[in-house]
Design a protein around this motif. Structure first.
Motif, PDB file in Angstrom:
ATOM      1  N   UNK A  59      13.759 -62.677  14.518  1.00 51.25           N
ATOM      2  CA  UNK A  59      13.367 -61.604  13.614  1.00 51.25           C
ATOM      3  C   UNK A  59      14.519 -61.338  12.638  1.00 51.25           C
ATOM      4  N   UNK A  60      14.200 -60.910  11.428  1.00 47.70           N
ATOM      5  CA  UNK A  60      15.215 -60.681  10.404  1.00 47.70           C
ATOM      6  C   UNK A  60      15.011 -59.301   9.787  1.00 47.70           C
ATOM      7  N   UNK A  61      16.059 -58.804   9.142  1.00 45.49           N
ATOM      8  CA  UNK A  61      16.007 -57.490   8.507  1.00 45.49           C
ATOM      9  C   UNK A  61      15.221 -57.576   7.207  1.00 45.49           C
ATOM     10  N   UNK A  62      14.323 -56.602   6.997  1.00 44.04           N
ATOM     11  CA  UNK A  62      13.411 -56.666   5.855  1.00 44.04           C
ATOM     12  C   UNK A  62      14.070 -56.322   4.525  1.00 44.04           C
ATOM     13  N   UNK A  63      14.912 -55.302   4.480  1.00 42.93           N
ATOM     14  CA  UNK A  63      15.528 -54.856   3.228  1.00 42.93           C
ATOM     15  C   UNK A  63      17.045 -54.935   3.363  1.00 42.93           C
ATOM     16  N   UNK A  64      17.668 -55.653   2.449  1.00 50.42           N
ATOM     17  CA  UNK A  64      19.116 -55.864   2.504  1.00 50.42           C
ATOM     18  C   UNK A  64      19.727 -55.494   1.161  1.00 50.42           C
ATOM     19  N   UNK A  65      20.137 -54.234   1.034  1.00 48.39           N
ATOM     20  CA  UNK A  65      20.759 -53.778  -0.198  1.00 48.39           C
ATOM     21  C   UNK A  65      22.227 -54.169  -0.191  1.00 48.39           C
ATOM     22  N   UNK A 107       4.907 -57.810  -0.008  1.00 50.01           N
ATOM     23  CA  UNK A 107       5.133 -58.013   1.434  1.00 50.01           C
ATOM     24  C   UNK A 107       5.983 -59.244   1.739  1.00 50.01           C
ATOM     25  N   UNK A 108       7.211 -59.266   1.210  1.00 50.42           N
ATOM     26  CA  UNK A 108       8.089 -60.407   1.501  1.00 50.42           C
ATOM     27  C   UNK A 108       8.634 -60.345   2.925  1.00 50.42           C
ATOM     28  N   UNK A 109       9.109 -61.478   3.402  1.00 46.93           N
ATOM     29  CA  UNK A 109       9.812 -61.503   4.684  1.00 46.93           C
ATOM     30  C   UNK A 109      11.053 -60.640   4.604  1.00 46.93           C
ATOM     31  N   UNK A 110      11.759 -60.700   3.463  1.00 45.65           N
ATOM     32  CA  UNK A 110      13.009 -59.977   3.314  1.00 45.65           C
ATOM     33  C   UNK A 110      13.325 -59.823   1.830  1.00 45.65           C
ATOM     34  N   UNK A 111      14.300 -58.969   1.526  1.00 40.46           N
ATOM     35  CA  UNK A 111      14.761 -58.770   0.152  1.00 40.46           C
ATOM     36  C   UNK A 111      16.278 -58.664   0.147  1.00 40.46           C
ATOM     37  N   UNK A 112      16.908 -59.258  -0.877  1.00 43.32           N
ATOM     38  CA  UNK A 112      18.341 -59.124  -1.103  1.00 43.32           C
ATOM     39  C   UNK A 112      18.590 -58.725  -2.559  1.00 43.32           C
TER      40      UNK A 112
END
Length: 360
Positions: free
Chosen positions: A335-341, A162-167
């Motif tokens: 607010x930020x985007x959760x998944x950033x591929x 459950x991270x804030x976001x991923x890159x």
């Protein structure tokens, strides 16, 4: 924001003092509920949009972010991530952000555990983290959740944490894509009617694949081969990180002596240059190679023709955007985007020079 709206205008409409409006706008104490309600109603009527940058600067608060990475060589994939993260920090220097970078041994869970236990004592405002194995990492991320410290996962996506976001890359799909491109190369250059197998070079330590990201890429690759080329045999070559260059060379000599019909190799690590340089040193030009990340040694092999294709993943951007995302979430309270591929970029000799490492 309507730039003509002044604090004085808000005070007049709400019937409170300028000082009260200022305290409400900057979320400071000593404001009665009634006065706060009047100011908020006035802000809504005026369609007031606060300048979040000005508000954050006015708070004059210091922020500490951690960047936790595996130990690496100076010119490795991780170095570009560091450079991007440092640039994002410099770009926001007015907000008193400090970025501290720490390293752990990716093949030793005790190294990760010891590092994060020590670092937690400083209570950071946010963390950018390349995870160890999921069970070891979970112990740390549960502590971060309990302390309400946001964290971003980099490189390997583990949604259960459950991270804030991923890159990072969509690793399975990047492996599937790599297989599709690799088999196009195979059909263009395969030795007719003789070659029925391909080489997969796996980077391992103590028999373990180096990262979850690499394992997922390999899984995507194998799925494509099974779905579309079930008769092609994949022969594994395990490149042990602990072996010397001479030992690895001897291993490769033995592999190609045993498998003379293998003319295509793929690896899912950033160390395709190991086989690229081997081919140059042994004057072998009949092996076609595909790998990941345009690190310096890979780039030289691409230009010299011993690596055909490299999949790049904008590591500099990953580092930059991780810091930016923490900044947006922690400092600006957005607010930020959760998944950033990241985009999957296929590079070869003809276009590698145009790959923009540091531009955003």
């Amino acid at each position: 924001m309507n730039e003509r709206v002044r604090i004085k205008d808000i005070a007049e409409l709400s019937g409170v003092s300028v000082g009260t409006v200022d305290r409400v706008l900057h979320n400071r104490p000593s404001v009665s509920p009634a006065a706060k309600k009047k100011v908020e109603e006035a802000l809504e009527k005026m369609n007031y949009k606060p300048n979040v940058y000005a508000s954050a600067l006015a708070m004059n608060k210091q922020y500490l972010f951690y960047l936790i990475l595996p130990q690496h060589d100076h010119q490795a994939y991780w170095q570009e991530i560091e450079e991007g993260a440092e640039k994002a920090t410099i770009d926001r220097k007015d907000f008193q952000i400090t970025l501290e970078t720490y390293y752990y041994n990716r093949y030793d869970s005790n190294s990760f555990t010891k590092l994060v236990k020590t670092r937690l004592k400083k209570d950071p405002d946010g963390v950018i983290l390349v995870p160890s194995d999921i069970d070891t990492t979970r112990k740390y991320t549960e502590t971060l959740h309990a302390a309400n410290i946001p964290f971003i996962l980099l490189d390997s996506y583990m949604p259960d944490l459950k991270p804030l976001s991923f890159y990072g890359l969509d690793s399975f799909n990047s492996g599937y894509f790599a297989a599709k491109m690799f088999m196009m190369l195979y059909h263009t250059t395969a030795v007719k009617s003789k070659e029925k197998c391909v080489m997969l070079m796996r980077q391992v330590v103590h028999g373990r694949v180096a990262s979850k990201q690499q394992a997922n890429r390999e899984e995507g690759f194998r799925h494509y081969i099974i779905d579309h080329f079930p008769k092609i045999k994949i022969i594994d070559f395990e490149m042990n990180e602990e072996k010397t260059e001479q030992e690895t060379t001897a291993q490769l000599d033995a592999f190609f002596k045993k498998n003379p019909d293998v003319h295509h190799c793929i690896t899912f690590s950033s160390k395709a240059y190991i086989i690229g340089e081997y081919l140059q040193n042994n004057n072998r030009r009949n092996i076609h190679v595909m790998g990941y990340d345009l690190v310096t040694r890979n780039e030289k092999c691409v230009q010299q023709g011993s690596i055909d294709f490299i999949i790049a993943q904008h590591s500099y951007r990953q580092g930059y955007y991780c810091v930016k995302t923490l900044f947006d979430a922690v400092v600006l309270q957005q607010s930020v985007k959760a998944i950033n591929y990241m985009p999957i970029v296929l590079l070869c000799k003809e276009n590698a020079d145009f790959y923009q490492r540091t531009e955003l």
